[in-house]
Design a protein around this motif. Structure first.
Motif, PDB file in Angstrom:
ATOM      1  N   PHE A 212       0.860  -1.178   0.000  1.00  0.00           N
ATOM      2  CA  PHE A 212       0.000   0.000   0.000  1.00  0.00           C
ATOM      3  C   PHE A 212       0.901   1.234   0.000  1.00  0.00           C
ATOM      4  CE2 PHE A 212      -2.995  -2.674   2.873  1.00  0.00           C
ATOM      5  CZ  PHE A 212      -3.354  -3.453   1.773  1.00  0.00           C
ATOM      6  N   LEU A 213       0.453   2.286  -0.683  1.00  0.00           N
ATOM      7  CA  LEU A 213       1.268   3.484  -0.822  1.00  0.00           C
ATOM      8  C   LEU A 213       0.588   4.687  -0.172  1.00  0.00           C
ATOM      9  CD1 LEU A 213       3.821   4.798  -2.115  1.00  0.00           C
ATOM     10  CD2 LEU A 213       2.423   5.249  -4.151  1.00  0.00           C
ATOM     11  N   VAL A 214       1.391   5.480   0.533  1.00  0.00           N
ATOM     12  CA  VAL A 214       0.941   6.757   1.092  1.00  0.00           C
ATOM     13  C   VAL A 214       1.969   7.804   0.674  1.00  0.00           C
ATOM     14  CG1 VAL A 214       0.320   8.039   3.177  1.00  0.00           C
ATOM     15  CG2 VAL A 214       0.011   5.548   3.107  1.00  0.00           C
ATOM     16  N   ASN A 280       7.510   5.585 -10.056  1.00  0.00           N
ATOM     17  CA  ASN A 280       7.807   4.149  -9.947  1.00  0.00           C
ATOM     18  C   ASN A 280       7.059   3.498  -8.788  1.00  0.00           C
ATOM     19  OD1 ASN A 280       9.639   4.043 -12.144  1.00  0.00           O
ATOM     20  ND2 ASN A 280      11.214   4.985 -10.865  1.00  0.00           N
ATOM     21  N   TYR A 281       6.848   4.242  -7.733  1.00  0.00           N
ATOM     22  CA  TYR A 281       6.122   3.725  -6.570  1.00  0.00           C
ATOM     23  C   TYR A 281       4.629   3.599  -6.873  1.00  0.00           C
ATOM     24  CZ  TYR A 281      10.430   4.344  -3.988  1.00  0.00           C
ATOM     25  OH  TYR A 281      11.728   4.237  -3.559  1.00  0.00           O
ATOM     26  N   TYR A 282       4.061   4.604  -7.563  1.00  0.00           N
ATOM     27  CA  TYR A 282       2.663   4.486  -7.991  1.00  0.00           C
ATOM     28  C   TYR A 282       2.494   3.267  -8.902  1.00  0.00           C
ATOM     29  CZ  TYR A 282       1.222   9.165  -6.355  1.00  0.00           C
ATOM     30  OH  TYR A 282       0.908  10.262  -5.595  1.00  0.00           O
ATOM     31  N   SER A 283       3.431   3.088  -9.810  1.00  0.00           N
ATOM     32  CA  SER A 283       3.327   2.001 -10.786  1.00  0.00           C
ATOM     33  C   SER A 283       3.457   0.627 -10.142  1.00  0.00           C
ATOM     34  CB  SER A 283       4.410   2.157 -11.861  1.00  0.00           C
ATOM     35  OG  SER A 283       4.249   3.366 -12.568  1.00  0.00           O
ATOM     36  N   SER A 284       4.015   0.568  -8.941  1.00  0.00           N
ATOM     37  CA  SER A 284       4.248  -0.711  -8.259  1.00  0.00           C
ATOM     38  C   SER A 284       3.187  -1.034  -7.213  1.00  0.00           C
ATOM     39  CB  SER A 284       5.617  -0.683  -7.565  1.00  0.00           C
ATOM     40  OG  SER A 284       6.626  -0.235  -8.437  1.00  0.00           O
ATOM     41  N   ALA A 285       2.416  -0.017  -6.783  1.00  0.00           N
ATOM     42  CA  ALA A 285       1.537  -0.178  -5.615  1.00  0.00           C
ATOM     43  C   ALA A 285       0.271  -0.956  -5.948  1.00  0.00           C
ATOM     44  CB  ALA A 285       1.171   1.189  -5.057  1.00  0.00           C
ATOM     45  N   GLN A 286      -0.231  -1.659  -4.966  1.00  0.00           N
ATOM     46  CA  GLN A 286      -1.511  -2.356  -5.096  1.00  0.00           C
ATOM     47  C   GLN A 286      -2.670  -1.423  -4.759  1.00  0.00           C
ATOM     48  OE1 GLN A 286      -2.349  -5.424  -2.191  1.00  0.00           O
ATOM     49  NE2 GLN A 286      -3.628  -6.575  -3.627  1.00  0.00           N
ATOM     50  N   PHE A 307      -2.008   6.571 -12.615  1.00  0.00           N
ATOM     51  CA  PHE A 307      -1.278   5.305 -12.651  1.00  0.00           C
ATOM     52  C   PHE A 307      -2.172   4.104 -12.363  1.00  0.00           C
ATOM     53  CE2 PHE A 307       2.256   8.289 -12.098  1.00  0.00           C
ATOM     54  CZ  PHE A 307       3.110   7.817 -13.073  1.00  0.00           C
ATOM     55  N   GLU A 308      -3.477   4.337 -12.360  1.00  0.00           N
ATOM     56  CA  GLU A 308      -4.482   3.269 -12.231  1.00  0.00           C
ATOM     57  C   GLU A 308      -4.322   2.476 -10.945  1.00  0.00           C
ATOM     58  OE1 GLU A 308      -4.871   0.971 -15.858  1.00  0.00           O
ATOM     59  OE2 GLU A 308      -4.197   2.656 -17.067  1.00  0.00           O
ATOM     60  N   VAL A 309      -4.088   3.196  -9.845  1.00  0.00           N
ATOM     61  CA  VAL A 309      -3.982   2.563  -8.526  1.00  0.00           C
ATOM     62  C   VAL A 309      -5.293   2.801  -7.774  1.00  0.00           C
ATOM     63  CG1 VAL A 309      -2.629   2.359  -6.418  1.00  0.00           C
ATOM     64  CG2 VAL A 309      -1.540   3.195  -8.515  1.00  0.00           C
ATOM     65  N   PRO A 310      -6.061   1.756  -7.457  1.00  0.00           N
ATOM     66  CA  PRO A 310      -7.293   1.947  -6.687  1.00  0.00           C
ATOM     67  C   PRO A 310      -7.027   2.680  -5.374  1.00  0.00           C
ATOM     68  CG  PRO A 310      -7.234  -0.246  -7.619  1.00  0.00           C
ATOM     69  CD  PRO A 310      -5.881   0.354  -7.872  1.00  0.00           C
ATOM     70  N   ILE A 311      -8.017   3.458  -4.934  1.00  0.00           N
ATOM     71  CA  ILE A 311      -7.839   4.399  -3.826  1.00  0.00           C
ATOM     72  C   ILE A 311      -8.827   4.119  -2.707  1.00  0.00           C
ATOM     73  CG2 ILE A 311      -8.047   6.839  -3.158  1.00  0.00           C
ATOM     74  CD1 ILE A 311      -7.353   7.478  -6.161  1.00  0.00           C
ATOM     75  N   VAL A 312      -8.335   4.226  -1.470  1.00  0.00           N
ATOM     76  CA  VAL A 312      -9.191   4.354  -0.294  1.00  0.00           C
ATOM     77  C   VAL A 312      -8.793   5.664   0.374  1.00  0.00           C
ATOM     78  CG1 VAL A 312      -9.811   3.459   1.975  1.00  0.00           C
ATOM     79  CG2 VAL A 312      -9.519   1.878   0.057  1.00  0.00           C
ATOM     80  N   SER A 347     -12.656  -4.789   2.023  1.00  0.00           N
ATOM     81  CA  SER A 347     -13.723  -5.002   1.049  1.00  0.00           C
ATOM     82  C   SER A 347     -13.204  -4.886  -0.379  1.00  0.00           C
ATOM     83  CB  SER A 347     -14.835  -3.981   1.291  1.00  0.00           C
ATOM     84  OG  SER A 347     -15.816  -4.056   0.284  1.00  0.00           O
ATOM     85  N   LEU A 348     -12.358  -3.891  -0.604  1.00  0.00           N
ATOM     86  CA  LEU A 348     -11.826  -3.662  -1.951  1.00  0.00           C
ATOM     87  C   LEU A 348     -10.903  -4.804  -2.385  1.00  0.00           C
ATOM     88  CD1 LEU A 348     -11.759  -1.657  -4.284  1.00  0.00           C
ATOM     89  CD2 LEU A 348      -9.906  -0.453  -3.131  1.00  0.00           C
ATOM     90  N   LEU A 349     -10.066  -5.271  -1.470  1.00  0.00           N
ATOM     91  CA  LEU A 349      -9.109  -6.320  -1.824  1.00  0.00           C
ATOM     92  C   LEU A 349      -9.753  -7.697  -1.949  1.00  0.00           C
ATOM     93  CD1 LEU A 349      -6.004  -5.362   0.352  1.00  0.00           C
ATOM     94  CD2 LEU A 349      -6.457  -4.808  -2.039  1.00  0.00           C
TER      95      LEU A 349
END
Length: 387
Positions: A212-214, A280-286, A307-312, A347-349
């Protein structure tokens, strides 16, 4: 057209990244740009400023502005007597400062981009410009609660850019007293000059797995504690034990590290500080997680969409729903509610169909904040505000 672009600092943060995107747009439009940075203690992000910009480091602190001291009237019984004397001293100081430190250039347009006391004062009273424009990155009511002096400075500048429909409506309410020209403009996103590094992405995934990325400054206003608490709930209640990568520095860093160290999932929490290759971090994050209580239009959410990273994300006012709608482009939970955040992440995962839906919708939503679209709207504002 000659433009003075004023920003209170140049450190890694959302406002600074947006500022650089705007500077690139303004340069591409053929404008001559002088950028005034009001704190010479800068970070390496300053290297991303376009070469065609003329950079001036002017140390102009908020303490130099008489408007910073306006809360004295409200919070100190002697403020009514102290403020006039202090204002006179600062008036004389600023007159001398303007003569000795500020270029004598007359600009076609001056922009107070950070929207804080020092850059607003700098543009309102020290810069000589035909037209002046200020940016409002957050909630006007929150600024007015800090000090009514913000209203006075906005009135001096006259023209204001807001980032969301809610922000626009809020200013309209205050406009009974402020009488401002209001423009709504989304922040642009641009990664066109930065190519992702396939080897770096491979390395990040091998080292951290599905992380997960912050991306956030470490400050009380960003509330990283809710994220840490939600990670512990995810581990204990949902058996989800993903690494979390925090990118960004700030005054709260040591306190946040100590808070994380006392949790049962401290081994999953990684503080990497500022990075120059955030793409690169956005591109790698779940998954991307956002926790601020208040945000105008969070740049990090726009970057995540790109970067098409789903968000909470927490329901930061006024900007998160402007970007994500009512859960259409990401999942929203109440501010400061770690249990709700953990529940949304779980729920998302656990639903691959929903997860992939958010991934597929992300790029389309990001297009609404594209550089091409924002450039056209910015050009309209500049021309219209100069009339």
């Amino acid at each position: 057209m000659k433009i003075a672009f004023v920003i209170d600092q140049m450190k890694y943060g959302g406002i600074e990244r947006v500022a650089i995107n705007y500077l690139k747009i303004l340069v591409d439009l053929g404008y001559e740009i002088d950028i005034f940075i009001l704190d010479s203690n800068v970070e390496s992000i300053v290297e991303d400023i376009p070469d065609k910009c003329n950079i001036y480091y002017i140390n102009y602190s908020k303490y130099y502005s008489k408007y910073f001291y306006w809360p004295l009237i409200e919070r100190n019984k002697y403020g009514l007597y102290l403020l006039p004397a202090l204002s006179l001293l600062l008036f004389l100081f600023n007159k001398i400062y303007k003569i000795t430190k500020i270029k004598k250039t007359r600009y076609d347009l001056a922009i107070a981009f950070s929207g804080h006391i020092n850059d607003l004062t700098f543009v309102a009273e020290l810069i000589n410009a035909k037209t002046k424009l200020s940016w409002l990155h957050g909630s006007l009511s929150s600024y007015m609660l800090i000090s009514k002096a913000y209203g006075i400075l906005y009135n001096k500048i006259k023209k204001i850019v807001v980032l969301s429909t809610d922000g626009q409506e809020e200013v309209l309410i205050y406009n009974k007293w402020l009488n401002l020209d209001i423009y709504k403009l989304y922040n642009p996103i641009s990664f066109t000059e930065k190519k992702v590094d396939i080897e770096k992405i491979k390395y990040l995934k091998e080292k951290y797995g599905s992380f997960f990325l912050v991306v956030s400054r470490m400050s009380p206003q960003k509330d990283p504690y809710t994220i840490i608490d939600s990670m512990e709930i995810l581990s204990k209640k949902y058996d989800i034990n993903n690494n979390v990568l925090f990118l960004g520095n700030g005054p709260e860093m040591s306190k946040v590290k100590e808070y994380a160290r006392k949790t049962s999932i401290s081994h999953l929490i990684n503080f990497l500080g500022n990075v120059s290759d955030v793409e690169n971090y956005y591109s790698s994050a779940q998954l991307f997680i956002h926790s601020s209580p208040l945000e105008g239009l969070p740049t990090v959410l726009l970057e995540s969409l790109y970067f098409e990273v789903p968000i909470v994300a927490t329901d930061s006012k006024p900007g998160v729903r402007e970007i994500l709608g009512n859960n259409e482009y990401g999942r929203i939970c109440p501010v400061g509610d770690s249990k709700a955040m953990a529940r949304e992440i779980s729920s998302l995962l656990s639903d691959e169909k929903i997860y992939n839906k958010y991934k597929s919708l992300s790029k389309d939503r990001a297009d609404d904040f594209s550089e091409i679209k924002i450039t056209k709207e910015l050009l309209y504002i500049i021309k219209n505000s100069s009339l």
